[in-house]
Design a protein around this motif. Structure first.
Motif, short mmCIF file in Angstrom:
data_model
loop_
_atom_site.label_atom_id
_atom_site.label_comp_id
_atom_site.label_asym_id
_atom_site.label_seq_id
_atom_site.Cartn_x
_atom_site.Cartn_y
_atom_site.Cartn_z
N PRO A 32 -1.48 -6.05 -0.07
CA PRO A 32 -1.81 -4.67 -0.53
C PRO A 32 -2.50 -4.67 -1.98
N TYR A 33 -2.09 -5.81 -2.96
CA TYR A 33 -2.75 -5.82 -4.03
C TYR A 33 -4.23 -6.53 -3.71
N SER A 82 4.98 0.03 -2.21
CA SER A 82 5.91 0.57 -1.46
C SER A 82 6.43 -0.52 -0.17
N GLU A 83 7.74 -0.29 0.31
CA GLU A 83 8.17 -1.16 1.17
C GLU A 83 7.78 -0.69 2.57
N GLU A 84 7.29 0.45 2.32
CA GLU A 84 6.73 1.06 3.98
C GLU A 84 5.36 1.33 3.73
N CYS A 85 4.63 1.25 4.99
CA CYS A 85 3.27 1.78 5.03
C CYS A 85 3.17 3.13 5.24
N MET A 86 2.21 3.75 4.76
CA MET A 86 1.85 5.20 4.82
C MET A 86 2.41 6.04 6.03
N LEU A 119 1.12 1.83 0.19
CA LEU A 119 0.73 2.75 -1.06
C LEU A 119 1.40 2.15 -2.38
N ARG A 120 0.84 2.13 -3.42
CA ARG A 120 1.41 1.80 -4.98
C ARG A 120 2.69 2.76 -4.98
N GLU A 126 4.25 10.49 -5.45
CA GLU A 126 3.57 11.66 -5.55
C GLU A 126 3.32 12.41 -4.08
N LEU A 127 2.98 11.41 -3.13
CA LEU A 127 2.93 11.95 -1.69
C LEU A 127 4.40 12.46 -1.26
#
Length: 132
Positions: A32-33, A82-86, A119-120, A126-127
């Motif tokens: 992700p980075y 995050s440990e999980e995808c969106m 996500l970060r 925020e989501l």
């Protein structure tokens, strides 16, 4: 049956020949980075983690990635995401996927892997706060 293709050669020390998956494995840097960096440089999304870095960025940018993977705090990078995808976050918190996607796009989040983007942490918070 055709013969298998010859192995793809990776030049030692040149990340341009490597895929994001290989860079992540070789250096312990979270995909992700890497995808965030590439999206920030204007690489079109979705980003294919199996594509060669040199096919997506300039030599100067590939060198910047090489510098980063040698100097950044890798554990700190992992903690930023995050440990999980969106998509999984939406499932866990019963958030409508379409609403989450529109929310992310409206906020200008890059989503390099679409709804499968990790996500970060602050984006995930925020989501969940707004839509959860």
């Amino acid at each position: 049956r055709p013969p298998p293709p010859p192995p793809r050669m990776r030049e030692e020390g040149y990340l341009g020949d490597s895929t994001l998956l290989e860079i992540s494995t070789d250096y312990g840097v979270p995909i992700p980075y890497l995808a965030d960096v590439l999206a920030g440089w204007g690489v079109p999304v979705p980003i294919d983690p199996r594509a060669r870095l040199g096919d997506m960025v300039t030599g100067e940018q590939a060198f910047a990635v090489l510098e980063a993977v040698h100097t950044l705090d890798v554990s700190g990078l992992h903690a930023r995401y995050s440990e999980e995808c969106m998509a999984d976050v939406c499932d866990i918190y019963d958030i409508d996927m379409r609403d989450a996607f529109e929310f992310a796009v409206d906020r200008g989040w890059s989503l390099p892997f679409g709804v499968r983007t990790f996500l970060r942490v602050e984006q995930e918070d925020e989501l969940i706060e707004v839509l959860g």
